[in-house]
Design a protein around this motif. Sequence first.
Motif, PDB file in Angstrom:
ATOM      1  N   SER A   2       0.822  -1.207   0.000  1.00  0.00           N
ATOM      2  CA  SER A   2       0.000   0.000   0.000  1.00  0.00           C
ATOM      3  C   SER A   2       0.859   1.261   0.000  1.00  0.00           C
ATOM      4  O   SER A   2       2.036   1.231   0.391  1.00  0.00           O
ATOM      5  CB  SER A   2      -0.909   0.018   1.225  1.00  0.00           C
ATOM      6  N   THR A   3       0.265   2.363  -0.435  1.00  0.00           N
ATOM      7  CA  THR A   3       0.965   3.643  -0.468  1.00  0.00           C
ATOM      8  C   THR A   3       1.425   4.049   0.928  1.00  0.00           C
ATOM      9  O   THR A   3       2.561   4.506   1.111  1.00  0.00           O
ATOM     10  CB  THR A   3       0.062   4.734  -1.060  1.00  0.00           C
ATOM     11  N   SER A   4       0.579   3.879   1.923  1.00  0.00           N
ATOM     12  CA  SER A   4       0.961   4.267   3.286  1.00  0.00           C
ATOM     13  C   SER A   4       2.145   3.428   3.777  1.00  0.00           C
ATOM     14  O   SER A   4       3.025   3.933   4.478  1.00  0.00           O
ATOM     15  CB  SER A   4      -0.215   4.157   4.235  1.00  0.00           C
ATOM     16  N   ARG A   5       2.200   2.165   3.391  1.00  0.00           N
ATOM     17  CA  ARG A   5       3.329   1.307   3.774  1.00  0.00           C
ATOM     18  C   ARG A   5       4.607   1.774   3.068  1.00  0.00           C
ATOM     19  O   ARG A   5       5.678   1.814   3.670  1.00  0.00           O
ATOM     20  CB  ARG A   5       3.014  -0.152   3.425  1.00  0.00           C
ATOM     21  N   LEU A   6       4.488   2.133   1.787  1.00  0.00           N
ATOM     22  CA  LEU A   6       5.655   2.641   1.058  1.00  0.00           C
ATOM     23  C   LEU A   6       6.179   3.924   1.688  1.00  0.00           C
ATOM     24  O   LEU A   6       7.388   4.102   1.830  1.00  0.00           O
ATOM     25  CB  LEU A   6       5.301   2.876  -0.408  1.00  0.00           C
ATOM     26  N   PHE A   7       5.268   4.827   2.062  1.00  0.00           N
ATOM     27  CA  PHE A   7       5.685   6.078   2.704  1.00  0.00           C
ATOM     28  C   PHE A   7       6.354   5.799   4.044  1.00  0.00           C
ATOM     29  O   PHE A   7       7.315   6.470   4.425  1.00  0.00           O
ATOM     30  CB  PHE A   7       4.512   7.036   2.883  1.00  0.00           C
ATOM     31  N   SER A   8       5.866   4.817   4.761  1.00  0.00           N
ATOM     32  CA  SER A   8       6.468   4.446   6.043  1.00  0.00           C
ATOM     33  C   SER A   8       7.895   3.937   5.832  1.00  0.00           C
ATOM     34  O   SER A   8       8.817   4.293   6.583  1.00  0.00           O
ATOM     35  CB  SER A   8       5.617   3.376   6.724  1.00  0.00           C
ATOM     36  N   VAL A   9       8.100   3.120   4.806  1.00  0.00           N
ATOM     37  CA  VAL A   9       9.428   2.611   4.483  1.00  0.00           C
ATOM     38  C   VAL A   9      10.342   3.765   4.074  1.00  0.00           C
ATOM     39  O   VAL A   9      11.500   3.847   4.496  1.00  0.00           O
ATOM     40  CB  VAL A   9       9.345   1.541   3.371  1.00  0.00           C
ATOM     41  N   LEU A  10       9.826   4.692   3.260  1.00  0.00           N
ATOM     42  CA  LEU A  10      10.604   5.866   2.848  1.00  0.00           C
ATOM     43  C   LEU A  10      11.020   6.687   4.061  1.00  0.00           C
ATOM     44  O   LEU A  10      12.176   7.107   4.169  1.00  0.00           O
ATOM     45  CB  LEU A  10       9.800   6.727   1.874  1.00  0.00           C
ATOM     46  N   ASP A  11      10.092   6.925   4.979  1.00  0.00           N
ATOM     47  CA  ASP A  11      10.401   7.716   6.171  1.00  0.00           C
ATOM     48  C   ASP A  11      11.450   7.042   7.053  1.00  0.00           C
ATOM     49  O   ASP A  11      12.265   7.716   7.676  1.00  0.00           O
ATOM     50  CB  ASP A  11       9.141   7.998   6.981  1.00  0.00           C
ATOM     51  N   LYS A  12      11.439   5.709   7.105  1.00  0.00           N
ATOM     52  CA  LYS A  12      12.466   5.001   7.882  1.00  0.00           C
ATOM     53  C   LYS A  12      13.821   5.058   7.187  1.00  0.00           C
ATOM     54  O   LYS A  12      14.855   5.212   7.835  1.00  0.00           O
ATOM     55  CB  LYS A  12      12.053   3.546   8.112  1.00  0.00           C
ATOM     56  N   ALA A  13      13.815   4.941   5.862  1.00  0.00           N
ATOM     57  CA  ALA A  13      15.072   4.963   5.113  1.00  0.00           C
ATOM     58  C   ALA A  13      15.637   6.376   5.000  1.00  0.00           C
ATOM     59  O   ALA A  13      16.853   6.559   4.958  1.00  0.00           O
ATOM     60  CB  ALA A  13      14.854   4.377   3.723  1.00  0.00           C
ATOM     61  N   LEU A  14      14.757   7.359   4.962  1.00  0.00           N
ATOM     62  CA  LEU A  14      15.168   8.749   4.757  1.00  0.00           C
ATOM     63  C   LEU A  14      14.378   9.648   5.711  1.00  0.00           C
ATOM     64  O   LEU A  14      13.417  10.298   5.326  1.00  0.00           O
ATOM     65  CB  LEU A  14      14.911   9.142   3.301  1.00  0.00           C
ATOM     66  N   PRO A  15      14.783   9.687   6.986  1.00  0.00           N
ATOM     67  CA  PRO A  15      14.051  10.487   7.970  1.00  0.00           C
ATOM     68  C   PRO A  15      14.157  11.989   7.662  1.00  0.00           C
ATOM     69  O   PRO A  15      15.182  12.469   7.170  1.00  0.00           O
ATOM     70  CB  PRO A  15      14.737  10.174   9.295  1.00  0.00           C
ATOM     71  N   ASP A  16      13.092  12.707   7.951  1.00  0.00           N
ATOM     72  CA  ASP A  16      13.076  14.151   7.727  1.00  0.00           C
ATOM     73  C   ASP A  16      14.223  14.850   8.450  1.00  0.00           C
ATOM     74  O   ASP A  16      14.796  15.809   7.943  1.00  0.00           O
ATOM     75  CB  ASP A  16      11.739  14.750   8.175  1.00  0.00           C
ATOM     76  N   GLU A  17      14.568  14.372   9.634  1.00  0.00           N
ATOM     77  CA  GLU A  17      15.648  14.980  10.405  1.00  0.00           C
ATOM     78  C   GLU A  17      16.969  14.920   9.646  1.00  0.00           C
ATOM     79  O   GLU A  17      17.770  15.850   9.691  1.00  0.00           O
ATOM     80  CB  GLU A  17      15.801  14.296  11.775  1.00  0.00           C
ATOM     81  N   LYS A  18      17.214  13.815   8.939  1.00  0.00           N
ATOM     82  CA  LYS A  18      18.439  13.688   8.145  1.00  0.00           C
ATOM     83  C   LYS A  18      18.438  14.701   7.002  1.00  0.00           C
ATOM     84  O   LYS A  18      19.458  15.340   6.722  1.00  0.00           O
ATOM     85  CB  LYS A  18      18.595  12.276   7.599  1.00  0.00           C
ATOM     86  N   ILE A  19      17.309  14.859   6.354  1.00  0.00           N
ATOM     87  CA  ILE A  19      17.206  15.819   5.255  1.00  0.00           C
ATOM     88  C   ILE A  19      17.484  17.225   5.754  1.00  0.00           C
ATOM     89  O   ILE A  19      18.279  17.964   5.163  1.00  0.00           O
ATOM     90  CB  ILE A  19      15.812  15.754   4.599  1.00  0.00           C
ATOM     91  N   ILE A  20      16.849  17.607   6.840  1.00  0.00           N
ATOM     92  CA  ILE A  20      17.040  18.955   7.393  1.00  0.00           C
ATOM     93  C   ILE A  20      18.491  19.167   7.791  1.00  0.00           C
ATOM     94  O   ILE A  20      19.080  20.211   7.515  1.00  0.00           O
ATOM     95  CB  ILE A  20      16.092  19.201   8.593  1.00  0.00           C
ATOM     96  N   GLN A  21      19.115  18.160   8.413  1.00  0.00           N
ATOM     97  CA  GLN A  21      20.523  18.286   8.817  1.00  0.00           C
ATOM     98  C   GLN A  21      21.436  18.403   7.601  1.00  0.00           C
ATOM     99  O   GLN A  21      22.311  19.262   7.551  1.00  0.00           O
ATOM    100  CB  GLN A  21      20.944  17.095   9.684  1.00  0.00           C
ATOM    101  N   ASP A  22      21.233  17.547   6.598  1.00  0.00           N
ATOM    102  CA  ASP A  22      22.051  17.609   5.378  1.00  0.00           C
ATOM    103  C   ASP A  22      21.898  18.965   4.694  1.00  0.00           C
ATOM    104  O   ASP A  22      22.875  19.578   4.272  1.00  0.00           O
ATOM    105  CB  ASP A  22      21.650  16.512   4.387  1.00  0.00           C
ATOM    106  N   PHE A  23      20.665  19.435   4.586  1.00  0.00           N
ATOM    107  CA  PHE A  23      20.389  20.712   3.932  1.00  0.00           C
ATOM    108  C   PHE A  23      21.028  21.864   4.708  1.00  0.00           C
ATOM    109  O   PHE A  23      21.674  22.735   4.139  1.00  0.00           O
ATOM    110  CB  PHE A  23      18.877  20.906   3.810  1.00  0.00           C
TER     111      PHE A  23
END
Length: 100
Positions: A2-23
């Motif tokens: 399901s889409t929600s499961r894919l988004f959950s996997v994406l969030d685990k692989a690429l957490p928002d905190e990592k994006i904000i820190q990298d940026f």
Amino acid sequence: MSTSRLFSVLDKALPDEKIIQDFSDRIWNDKELNGTYVELNNEWKFIPDNAPLDIVTKALFKEYFEIPFGTYKVMVAIGGNYKSGTWIFDSKILFCNALS
């Protein structure tokens, strides 16, 4: 899957905190300025180092070859975002696309 499961996997692989820190590490590398300048349409815009960063989109890529551009792409609303019309939102300073 399901889409929600894919988004959950994406969030685990690429957490928002990592994006904000990298940026943040990329745009605010000179702490003495209390911010940084970026060029946009032949104008220099100042981005204070305490400007909010709102993630608008993120995508994770599977790479088949060693590519120096990175494995994810994001769009960030620098300065935060606000609703500028009935269905439209805008960034308070600017939008930025980034690869990492």
